[in-house]
Scaffold this motif. Structure first.
Motif, short mmCIF file in Angstrom:
data_model
loop_
_atom_site.label_atom_id
_atom_site.label_comp_id
_atom_site.label_asym_id
_atom_site.label_seq_id
_atom_site.Cartn_x
_atom_site.Cartn_y
_atom_site.Cartn_z
N SER A 22 4.31 3.95 13.15
CA SER A 22 4.05 5.32 12.73
C SER A 22 3.37 5.36 11.37
CB SER A 22 5.37 6.11 12.67
OG SER A 22 5.96 6.20 13.95
N THR A 52 3.60 8.04 -2.98
CA THR A 52 4.58 7.14 -2.38
C THR A 52 3.91 5.94 -1.70
OG1 THR A 52 4.57 8.35 -0.28
CG2 THR A 52 6.16 9.08 -1.95
N GLY A 59 12.70 7.98 7.14
CA GLY A 59 12.26 9.35 7.41
C GLY A 59 11.51 9.94 6.24
N GLY A 60 11.95 9.62 5.03
CA GLY A 60 11.28 10.13 3.84
C GLY A 60 9.88 9.58 3.69
N ARG A 108 2.99 12.12 6.24
CA ARG A 108 2.52 13.27 7.00
C ARG A 108 2.00 14.37 6.09
NH1 ARG A 108 7.37 13.56 11.53
NH2 ARG A 108 6.41 12.16 13.05
N LYS A 109 2.64 14.52 4.94
CA LYS A 109 2.26 15.57 4.00
C LYS A 109 1.16 15.12 3.03
CE LYS A 109 6.70 18.02 4.04
NZ LYS A 109 7.88 18.44 3.23
N ILE A 125 7.90 8.57 6.17
CA ILE A 125 7.07 9.19 7.20
C ILE A 125 6.72 10.62 6.82
CG2 ILE A 125 7.08 10.03 9.58
CD1 ILE A 125 8.54 7.47 10.36
N GLU A 126 7.70 11.36 6.30
CA GLU A 126 7.44 12.73 5.89
C GLU A 126 6.40 12.78 4.77
OE1 GLU A 126 9.89 16.75 4.54
OE2 GLU A 126 10.72 14.77 4.05
N ALA A 127 6.52 11.87 3.81
CA ALA A 127 5.57 11.84 2.70
C ALA A 127 4.16 11.54 3.21
CB ALA A 127 6.00 10.79 1.68
N GLN A 184 1.44 12.88 0.68
CA GLN A 184 2.00 12.64 -0.66
C GLN A 184 1.84 11.16 -0.99
OE1 GLN A 184 5.99 14.11 0.05
NE2 GLN A 184 5.41 16.24 -0.35
#
Length: 238
Positions: A35, A15, A2-3, A9-10, A5-7, A12
Protein backbone atom coordinates in the motif's frame (compact mmCIF):
# COMPACT_ATOMS: atom_id res chain seq x y z
CA UNK A 1 1.02 1.43 10.15
CA UNK A 2 -2.39 3.06 9.84
CA UNK A 3 -0.88 6.44 10.58
CA UNK A 4 1.73 6.06 7.85
CA UNK A 5 -0.90 5.08 5.28
CA UNK A 6 -3.16 7.95 6.31
CA UNK A 7 -0.29 10.42 6.04
CA UNK A 8 0.60 9.13 2.57
CA UNK A 9 -3.02 9.33 1.43
CA UNK A 10 -3.21 12.93 2.61
CA UNK A 11 0.12 13.86 1.03
CA UNK A 12 1.71 14.66 4.38
CA UNK A 13 5.20 13.98 3.10
CA UNK A 14 6.95 15.31 6.18
CA UNK A 15 6.47 11.70 7.29
CA UNK A 16 8.39 10.42 4.22
CA UNK A 17 11.47 9.33 6.23
CA UNK A 18 9.28 7.18 8.48
CA UNK A 19 7.43 5.75 5.49
CA UNK A 20 10.65 4.86 3.70
CA UNK A 21 12.10 3.33 6.86
CA UNK A 22 9.03 1.12 7.21
CA UNK A 23 9.10 0.11 3.54
CA UNK A 24 12.72 -0.98 3.82
CA UNK A 25 12.50 -2.67 7.23
CA UNK A 26 12.82 -6.44 7.01
CA UNK A 27 9.91 -7.34 9.29
CA UNK A 28 7.28 -4.99 7.85
CA UNK A 29 3.87 -6.33 6.86
CA UNK A 30 4.02 -6.94 3.07
CA UNK A 31 0.41 -5.80 2.55
CA UNK A 32 1.15 -2.50 4.28
CA UNK A 33 4.40 -2.13 2.33
CA UNK A 34 2.48 -2.75 -0.90
CA UNK A 35 0.00 0.00 0.00
CA UNK A 36 2.76 2.45 0.88
CA UNK A 37 4.72 1.78 -2.32
CA UNK A 38 1.55 2.41 -4.32
CA UNK A 39 0.85 5.63 -2.41
CA UNK A 40 4.41 6.82 -3.00
CA UNK A 41 3.30 7.37 -6.58
CA UNK A 42 1.75 10.63 -5.33
CA UNK A 43 5.05 11.76 -3.81
CA UNK A 44 7.27 13.98 -5.96
CA UNK A 45 10.38 13.69 -3.80
CA UNK A 46 13.29 11.86 -5.48
CA UNK A 47 14.20 10.53 -2.03
CA UNK A 48 11.65 7.77 -2.54
CA UNK A 49 13.42 6.02 -5.42
CA UNK A 50 16.05 4.00 -3.50
CA UNK A 51 13.28 2.46 -1.36
CA UNK A 52 11.09 1.76 -4.39
CA UNK A 53 13.97 0.10 -6.23
CA UNK A 54 14.82 -1.96 -3.16
CA UNK A 55 11.19 -3.12 -3.01
CA UNK A 56 11.69 -4.75 -6.41
CA UNK A 57 13.63 -7.49 -4.59
CA UNK A 58 11.09 -8.03 -1.82
CA UNK A 59 10.11 -11.66 -1.04
CA UNK A 60 6.41 -10.83 -1.56
CA UNK A 61 5.22 -10.68 -5.19
CA UNK A 62 2.62 -8.10 -4.10
CA UNK A 63 5.39 -5.72 -3.08
CA UNK A 64 7.46 -6.51 -6.17
CA UNK A 65 4.45 -5.87 -8.40
CA UNK A 66 3.77 -2.52 -6.71
CA UNK A 67 7.42 -1.57 -7.19
CA UNK A 68 7.21 -2.38 -10.91
CA UNK A 69 4.14 -0.16 -11.30
CA UNK A 70 5.86 2.68 -9.44
CA UNK A 71 9.01 2.51 -11.55
CA UNK A 72 7.14 3.49 -14.72
CA UNK A 73 7.71 7.08 -13.59
CA UNK A 74 11.47 6.60 -13.48
CA UNK A 75 12.32 5.27 -16.94
CA UNK A 76 14.94 7.99 -17.34
CA UNK A 77 17.06 6.24 -14.69
CA UNK A 78 19.14 3.34 -15.99
CA UNK A 79 18.99 1.48 -12.68
CA UNK A 80 15.19 1.46 -12.73
CA UNK A 81 15.07 0.27 -16.33
CA UNK A 82 17.44 -2.59 -15.54
CA UNK A 83 15.27 -3.62 -12.58
CA UNK A 84 12.20 -3.66 -14.81
CA UNK A 85 13.96 -5.66 -17.52
CA UNK A 86 15.13 -8.22 -14.96
CA UNK A 87 11.59 -8.48 -13.55
CA UNK A 88 10.33 -9.66 -16.95
CA UNK A 89 11.75 -13.05 -15.88
CA UNK A 90 10.19 -13.10 -12.40
CA UNK A 91 8.64 -16.38 -11.28
CA UNK A 92 5.27 -14.69 -10.74
CA UNK A 93 3.15 -13.52 -13.67
CA UNK A 94 1.81 -10.49 -11.77
CA UNK A 95 5.32 -9.09 -11.45
CA UNK A 96 6.20 -9.85 -15.08
CA UNK A 97 3.01 -8.17 -16.33
CA UNK A 98 3.50 -5.10 -14.15
CA UNK A 99 7.05 -4.78 -15.44
CA UNK A 100 5.85 -5.01 -19.05
CA UNK A 101 3.20 -2.35 -18.41
CA UNK A 102 5.81 -0.07 -16.82
CA UNK A 103 8.11 -0.48 -19.82
CA UNK A 104 5.39 0.40 -22.35
CA UNK A 105 6.70 3.92 -22.88
CA UNK A 106 10.34 2.85 -23.20
CA UNK A 107 11.69 3.08 -26.79
CA UNK A 108 12.42 -0.43 -28.06
CA UNK A 109 15.64 0.43 -29.85
CA UNK A 110 18.60 -0.14 -27.60
CA UNK A 111 16.99 -3.03 -25.69
CA UNK A 112 19.07 -6.19 -25.91
CA UNK A 113 17.66 -9.06 -27.97
CA UNK A 114 17.21 -11.35 -24.97
CA UNK A 115 15.35 -8.60 -23.12
CA UNK A 116 13.22 -7.95 -26.20
CA UNK A 117 12.15 -11.60 -26.19
CA UNK A 118 11.32 -11.54 -22.47
CA UNK A 119 9.40 -8.29 -22.93
CA UNK A 120 7.35 -9.74 -25.79
CA UNK A 121 6.35 -12.73 -23.65
CA UNK A 122 5.43 -10.56 -20.68
CA UNK A 123 3.45 -8.19 -22.91
CA UNK A 124 1.48 -11.14 -24.26
CA UNK A 125 0.64 -12.14 -20.68
CA UNK A 126 -0.36 -8.56 -19.90
CA UNK A 127 -2.68 -8.30 -22.90
CA UNK A 128 -4.19 -11.69 -22.07
CA UNK A 129 -4.97 -10.44 -18.57
CA UNK A 130 -6.79 -7.43 -20.01
CA UNK A 131 -8.89 -9.75 -22.19
CA UNK A 132 -9.77 -12.12 -19.35
CA UNK A 133 -12.74 -10.03 -18.18
CA UNK A 134 -14.28 -8.32 -21.21
CA UNK A 135 -17.18 -7.03 -19.09
CA UNK A 136 -14.85 -5.19 -16.71
CA UNK A 137 -14.50 -1.50 -17.56
CA UNK A 138 -11.20 -1.37 -15.68
CA UNK A 139 -9.62 -3.95 -17.96
CA UNK A 140 -10.42 -1.85 -21.03
CA UNK A 141 -9.25 1.30 -19.26
CA UNK A 142 -5.92 -0.22 -18.23
CA UNK A 143 -5.38 -1.59 -21.73
CA UNK A 144 -6.06 1.91 -23.01
CA UNK A 145 -3.33 3.29 -20.77
CA UNK A 146 -0.96 0.62 -22.07
CA UNK A 147 -1.76 1.44 -25.70
CA UNK A 148 -1.47 5.18 -24.98
CA UNK A 149 2.00 4.67 -23.51
CA UNK A 150 2.95 2.60 -26.54
CA UNK A 151 1.92 5.51 -28.75
CA UNK A 152 -1.06 3.66 -30.28
CA UNK A 153 -3.62 6.44 -29.99
CA UNK A 154 -6.32 4.75 -32.09
CA UNK A 155 -6.28 1.60 -29.96
CA UNK A 156 -6.22 3.64 -26.76
CA UNK A 157 -9.28 5.63 -27.83
CA UNK A 158 -11.11 2.40 -28.70
CA UNK A 159 -10.26 0.99 -25.27
CA UNK A 160 -11.42 4.11 -23.44
CA UNK A 161 -14.65 4.09 -25.46
CA UNK A 162 -15.26 0.45 -24.49
CA UNK A 163 -14.67 1.29 -20.82
CA UNK A 164 -17.13 4.18 -21.03
CA UNK A 165 -19.77 2.05 -22.71
CA UNK A 166 -19.59 -0.37 -19.80
CA UNK A 167 -19.49 2.34 -17.11
CA UNK A 168 -20.49 5.77 -18.42
CA UNK A 169 -20.58 7.01 -14.83
CA UNK A 170 -16.81 6.53 -14.35
CA UNK A 171 -14.73 9.65 -15.04
CA UNK A 172 -11.13 8.56 -15.88
CA UNK A 173 -11.81 6.97 -19.31
CA UNK A 174 -13.64 10.11 -20.45
CA UNK A 175 -10.81 12.36 -19.25
CA UNK A 176 -8.09 10.24 -20.87
CA UNK A 177 -10.01 10.14 -24.12
CA UNK A 178 -10.45 13.91 -24.05
CA UNK A 179 -6.70 14.44 -23.70
CA UNK A 180 -6.00 12.20 -26.69
CA UNK A 181 -8.68 13.89 -28.80
CA UNK A 182 -7.27 17.31 -27.88
CA UNK A 183 -3.79 16.15 -28.88
CA UNK A 184 -5.18 15.17 -32.28
CA UNK A 185 -6.80 18.58 -32.68
CA UNK A 186 -10.27 17.04 -32.31
CA UNK A 187 -11.66 19.77 -30.08
CA UNK A 188 -15.33 18.85 -30.44
CA UNK A 189 -14.69 15.24 -29.45
CA UNK A 190 -12.53 16.36 -26.51
CA UNK A 191 -15.25 18.70 -25.28
CA UNK A 192 -17.90 16.02 -25.67
CA UNK A 193 -15.85 13.53 -23.64
CA UNK A 194 -15.34 16.06 -20.86
CA UNK A 195 -19.05 16.83 -20.95
CA UNK A 196 -19.76 13.18 -20.19
CA UNK A 197 -17.16 13.22 -17.41
CA UNK A 198 -18.69 16.30 -15.78
CA UNK A 199 -22.18 14.86 -16.13
CA UNK A 200 -20.96 11.87 -14.13
CA UNK A 201 -19.17 13.99 -11.50
CA UNK A 202 -19.59 17.75 -11.76
CA UNK A 203 -16.94 18.44 -9.14
CA UNK A 204 -14.24 16.11 -10.43
CA UNK A 205 -10.91 17.93 -10.29
CA UNK A 206 -9.26 16.29 -13.32
CA UNK A 207 -12.30 16.75 -15.53
CA UNK A 208 -12.69 20.40 -14.55
CA UNK A 209 -8.97 21.05 -14.95
CA UNK A 210 -8.91 19.68 -18.48
CA UNK A 211 -12.19 21.40 -19.35
CA UNK A 212 -10.76 24.67 -18.08
CA UNK A 213 -7.67 24.29 -20.26
CA UNK A 214 -9.80 23.44 -23.28
CA UNK A 215 -12.07 26.44 -22.73
CA UNK A 216 -9.02 28.70 -22.35
CA UNK A 217 -7.64 27.44 -25.67
CA UNK A 218 -11.00 28.23 -27.28
CA UNK A 219 -10.95 31.75 -25.81
CA UNK A 220 -13.83 31.20 -23.40
CA UNK A 221 -12.19 32.78 -20.37
CA UNK A 222 -15.29 32.81 -18.17
CA UNK A 223 -15.94 29.08 -18.58
CA UNK A 224 -12.24 28.36 -18.18
CA UNK A 225 -12.00 30.28 -14.90
CA UNK A 226 -15.15 28.65 -13.52
CA UNK A 227 -13.87 25.15 -14.30
CA UNK A 228 -10.38 25.81 -12.94
CA UNK A 229 -11.78 27.29 -9.72
CA UNK A 230 -13.98 24.23 -9.33
CA UNK A 231 -10.95 21.97 -9.79
CA UNK A 232 -9.03 23.94 -7.18
CA UNK A 233 -11.95 23.80 -4.75
CA UNK A 234 -12.19 20.04 -5.12
CA UNK A 235 -8.43 19.52 -4.91
CA UNK A 236 -6.71 22.47 -3.19
CA UNK A 237 -3.31 20.81 -3.65
CA UNK A 238 -3.59 20.91 -7.46
Amino acid sequence: EGGLIEAARKGQWETLPDILAYVQAGGSDPVVVTSLVRLLGQCRSPDKWPAVRASAGHPSPLVRGAAMAALDEDLSTAASVQILLAALRDDVRLVRSRAAAALAALPREGIAAEDQAALAKAEAELLASFAAQPDDWGAHYNRGIYHEHRGDTASALADYAAASRLRPDVVPPWVNASVLHAGLGQTAQAEAALGHALAADAGNAEANFNYGLLMAEEGNSAAAEKALRTALKTDPTM
